[in-house]
Design an enzyme around this catalytic site. Structure first.
Site, mmCIF file in Angstrom:
data_model
loop_
_atom_site.group_PDB
_atom_site.id
_atom_site.type_symbol
_atom_site.label_atom_id
_atom_site.label_comp_id
_atom_site.label_asym_id
_atom_site.label_seq_id
_atom_site.Cartn_x
_atom_site.Cartn_y
_atom_site.Cartn_z
ATOM 1 N N LYS A 16 -4.118 4.446 8.613
ATOM 2 C CA LYS A 16 -3.033 4.978 7.773
ATOM 3 C C LYS A 16 -3.481 5.422 6.382
ATOM 4 C CE LYS A 16 -0.291 3.568 10.976
ATOM 5 N NZ LYS A 16 -0.069 4.597 11.982
ATOM 6 N N THR A 66 0.865 -1.193 0.000
ATOM 7 C CA THR A 66 0.000 0.000 0.000
ATOM 8 C C THR A 66 0.893 1.232 0.000
ATOM 9 O OG1 THR A 66 -1.695 -1.170 1.243
ATOM 10 C CG2 THR A 66 -1.796 1.235 1.263
ATOM 11 N N LYS A 95 -6.967 1.637 -3.628
ATOM 12 C CA LYS A 95 -6.616 0.918 -2.401
ATOM 13 C C LYS A 95 -6.733 1.827 -1.185
ATOM 14 C CE LYS A 95 -5.034 -1.851 0.677
ATOM 15 N NZ LYS A 95 -5.854 -2.943 1.219
ATOM 16 N N CYS A 124 -4.609 -0.581 8.830
ATOM 17 C CA CYS A 124 -5.150 -0.168 7.516
ATOM 18 C C CYS A 124 -5.857 1.185 7.623
ATOM 19 C CB CYS A 124 -6.118 -1.238 7.013
ATOM 20 S SG CYS A 124 -5.405 -2.873 7.010
HETATM 21 N N1 SAJ Z 1 -14.569 -0.551 13.669
HETATM 22 C C1 SAJ Z 1 -15.574 0.237 14.227
HETATM 23 N N2 SAJ Z 1 -16.820 0.192 13.686
HETATM 24 C C2 SAJ Z 1 -17.099 -0.603 12.612
HETATM 25 C C3 SAJ Z 1 -16.055 -1.400 12.048
HETATM 26 C C4 SAJ Z 1 -14.800 -1.354 12.596
HETATM 27 O O1 SAJ Z 1 -15.354 0.967 15.207
HETATM 28 O O2 SAJ Z 1 -18.240 -0.622 12.170
HETATM 29 C C5 SAJ Z 1 -13.218 -0.478 14.231
HETATM 30 C C6 SAJ Z 1 -12.715 -1.810 14.736
HETATM 31 O O3 SAJ Z 1 -13.038 -1.979 16.096
HETATM 32 C C7 SAJ Z 1 -11.205 -1.682 14.538
HETATM 33 C C8 SAJ Z 1 -11.068 -0.766 13.328
HETATM 34 O O4 SAJ Z 1 -12.332 -0.100 13.185
HETATM 35 O O5 SAJ Z 1 -10.611 -1.057 15.661
HETATM 36 C C9 SAJ Z 1 -10.715 -1.463 12.025
HETATM 37 O O6 SAJ Z 1 -11.626 -2.515 11.873
HETATM 38 P P1 SAJ Z 1 -11.758 -3.283 10.437
HETATM 39 O O7 SAJ Z 1 -12.913 -4.212 10.581
HETATM 40 O O8 SAJ Z 1 -11.772 -2.307 9.340
HETATM 41 O O9 SAJ Z 1 -10.451 -4.213 10.384
HETATM 42 P P2 SAJ Z 1 -9.075 -3.948 9.654
HETATM 43 O O10 SAJ Z 1 -8.421 -2.718 10.142
HETATM 44 O O11 SAJ Z 1 -8.325 -5.236 9.749
HETATM 45 O O12 SAJ Z 1 -9.490 -3.684 8.132
HETATM 46 C C10 SAJ Z 1 -9.259 -4.662 7.154
HETATM 47 C C11 SAJ Z 1 -9.156 -3.952 5.829
HETATM 48 N N3 SAJ Z 1 -8.718 -4.926 4.856
HETATM 49 C C12 SAJ Z 1 -7.649 -4.645 4.102
HETATM 50 O O13 SAJ Z 1 -7.072 -3.585 4.136
HETATM 51 C C13 SAJ Z 1 -7.227 -5.727 3.190
HETATM 52 C C14 SAJ Z 1 -10.487 -3.378 5.437
HETATM 53 O O14 SAJ Z 1 -10.395 -2.911 4.073
HETATM 54 C C15 SAJ Z 1 -11.567 -4.427 5.497
HETATM 55 O O15 SAJ Z 1 -12.813 -3.801 5.180
HETATM 56 C C16 SAJ Z 1 -11.630 -4.973 6.915
HETATM 57 O O16 SAJ Z 1 -10.342 -5.585 7.177
HETATM 58 C C17 SAJ Z 1 -12.708 -6.050 7.027
HETATM 59 O O17 SAJ Z 1 -13.796 -5.790 6.461
HETATM 60 O O18 SAJ Z 1 -12.448 -7.061 7.692
#
Ligand code: SAJ
Length: 479
Positions: free
Chosen positions: A293, A145, A232, A290
């Site tokens: 950043k 990224t 991305k 992700c």
């Molecule tokens: N969160 C909230 N409210 C929500 C969803 C998430 O507060 O409705 C918080 C979570 O608690 C966490 C943070 O946001 O602290 C990030 O959560 P996330 O579900 O986005 O997980 P990540 O950071 O692992 O995001 C990844 C990303 N995938 C890639 O970059 C390949 C994101 O694009 C995906 O959408 C996400 O996973 C996913 O859907 O699992």
């Protein structure tokens, strides 16, 4: 010398040998999947033989996965392709000369969250090593990224400097961002659609050839290299934005004395052809590598490679406003804790606060950029004692994390739920109250995981994000 890139590719022939630079969470599954494609004869995994990660070379060449955690299918796939002699790992970058395609999946961390300038040094070293051994007709693909403009800018410049060749004439160059997620590394690479963007049409076409065989379900979405970089960073920027919208509405609901989750149910019910409201969930904050950043990559991109941006005079970027709201949520948790303690006639100073959850995401041990740390620093700076519990995170520098929930709760004046771990869905209000030894302990729910009507009757003082209908409840003497 071929007259053009298409000529160079024809002269080189179909992709048979592939190099993957960076044996990490992205590179290893990608290399193993490429090696499993019948028409690819050989895959080289390139890994610096450094003190911290050189061990991976021997492990991979024994057919073992150096990645922790449960990754369905990965260990068996590595074992199979290594045994078949189709995949091996090396620190000898000169073998890049034998590769028809080289992908680079090297991390680009932000060294100092305050300046939000990404550290591209490791990636640039990988690009330099690739350029040094590049041969005519090879396709180079950046998977990391990066800030939009990097592939057609910095990456192209370094590759041309090191190889003495010209991108778009002698070798191809593209960006193909990854969408891997821990626990689903193989599945995501096979099933997610794959954005692929070249610096020119020939590079794009060649990159589509490269990735097509590993997509079991996903489809290739071709575009320019810079568009792929914007896509991305924007896909995560938009998720961060949606979370911020939910967070802001939750704060409004608290202020207006209504239950956010009732409001959310109504909004989410608006579903018909062409009509939707993708409302996400408010919470104690946004952590991870992700979403914390990628907005800044996007914002830097429009500065670095953007032309004349037409923007309302003095108006702050919507995306940076979203970051500010999400970064505020641990402070909001602090305010809820402070207000709850005040209702019990206490101050933060001198109180004991139990933090439930250090991981940034439920049912995971990943604590990168965890919001819990911001909250911990706030309550400690205000003079509170802190205990941290997490059933998944075993260690974190400079912090003792207890695996024993009862021990973490014992003597607590306030309990703050920061992570939606499944273990916290069945907290026993009476048992926990006895452990606190307090008449009116405070429970602060950052992930909508606690039922206020189960805790308030036992004398708990409840505060919850978005729970404007409960946050001012009458205090009950408790059974
Ligand atoms: N969160 C909230 N409210 C929500 C969803 C998430 O507060 O409705 C918080 C979570 O608690 C966490 C943070 O946001 O602290 C990030 O959560 P996330 O579900 O986005 O997980 P990540 O950071 O692992 O995001 C990844 C990303 N995938 C890639 O970059 C390949 C994101 O694009 C995906 O959408 C996400 O996973 C996913 O859907 O699992």
């Amino acid at each position: 010398m071929a007259r053009g890139l298409a000529e160079a590719f024809v002269k080189r022939g179909p992709i048979r040998t592939i190099g993957v630079v960076g044996m990490g969470y992205v590179g290893i599954p990608a290399a193993a999947l490429f090696a499993d494609v019948p028409r690819y004869s050989r895959v080289w995994g390139f890994q610096r033989d450094s003190a911290t990660s050189g061990y991976k070379i021997a492990m991979l060449n024994r057919g073992e996965s150096p990645l922790g955690g449960d990754e369905p299918g990965l260990a068996a796939l590595i074992q199979r392709v290594v045994a078949a002699g189709k995949f091996s790992c090396t620190a000898d970058f000169s073998r890049i000369a034998s590769c028809d395609a080289v992908t680079l999946a090297i991390q680009t961390p932000f060294l100092d969250p305050s300046d939000l300038l990404p550290d591209f040094s490791a990636l640039e070293e990988g690009i330099r090593l690739t350029g040094r051994h590049l041969s005519e007709g090879t396709l180079v693909v950046i998977e990391s990224t990066v800030t939009p403009g990097t592939t057609a800018g910095t990456a192209r410049r370094i590759l041309e400097e090191e190889s003495g060749m010209v991108a778009g004439r002698d070798f191809g160059l593209a960006h193909a961002p990854e969408r891997v997620m821990v626990g689903r590394l193989i599945r995501n690479l096979q099933e997610h659609d794959r954005v692929v963007g070249g610096i020119d049409d020939a590079s794009t076409a060649r990159a589509c050839d490269l990735y097509s065989p590993i997509l079991a379900k996903g489809r290739i979405i071709p575009m320019s290299a810079t568009a792929a970089e914007v896509e991305k960073t924007a896909e995560n920027t938009f998720r961060d934005l949606q979370i911020a919208a939910a967070n802001q509405l939750a704060l409004y609901c608290e202020a207006m004395g209504v239950n956010f989750y009732d409001v959310r149910e109504g909004i989410a019910s608006l579903k018909e052809e062409g009509v939707t409201r993708a409302i996400l969930w408010p919470g104690a904050g946004v952590g991870g590598h992700c979403l914390t950043k990628d907005t800044y990559h996007l914002e830097r991109g429009v500065k670095v490679c953007g032309g004349d941006l037409d923007w309302p005079e003095g108006e702050k970027s919507l995306f940076l406003s979203a970051r500010a709201i999400n970064n505020f949520m641990p402070m909001h948790m602090f305010h809820l804790t402070r207000d709850g303690l005040a209702r019990a006639g206490k101050e933060v100073a001198g109180s004991r606060v139990a933090i439930l959850g250090w991981a940034f995401i439920a049912d995971s041990d990943d604590s990168r950029n965890t919001p819990s740390e911001v909250f911990r620093d706030l309550v400690v700076s205000e003079g509170a004692e802190v205990d941290v519990h997490d059933p998944w995170v075993k260690e974190y520098s400079g912090l003792e994390i207890s695996p024993d929930l009862d021990r973490a709760i014992t003597g607590a004046d306030a309990v703050a739920v920061f992570t939606g771990h499944r273990e916290y869905r069945a907290l026993d209000p009476l048992h926990l109250k006895r452990l606190t030894g307090k008449a009116h302990p405070v429970i602060v729910d950052g992930r909508n995981i606690v039922d206020p009507d189960a805790f308030i009757p036992h004398g708990w003082i409840y505060k919850g994000i978005g729970r404007g209908d409960k946050n001012g409840h009458a205090i009950v003497e408790g059974r």
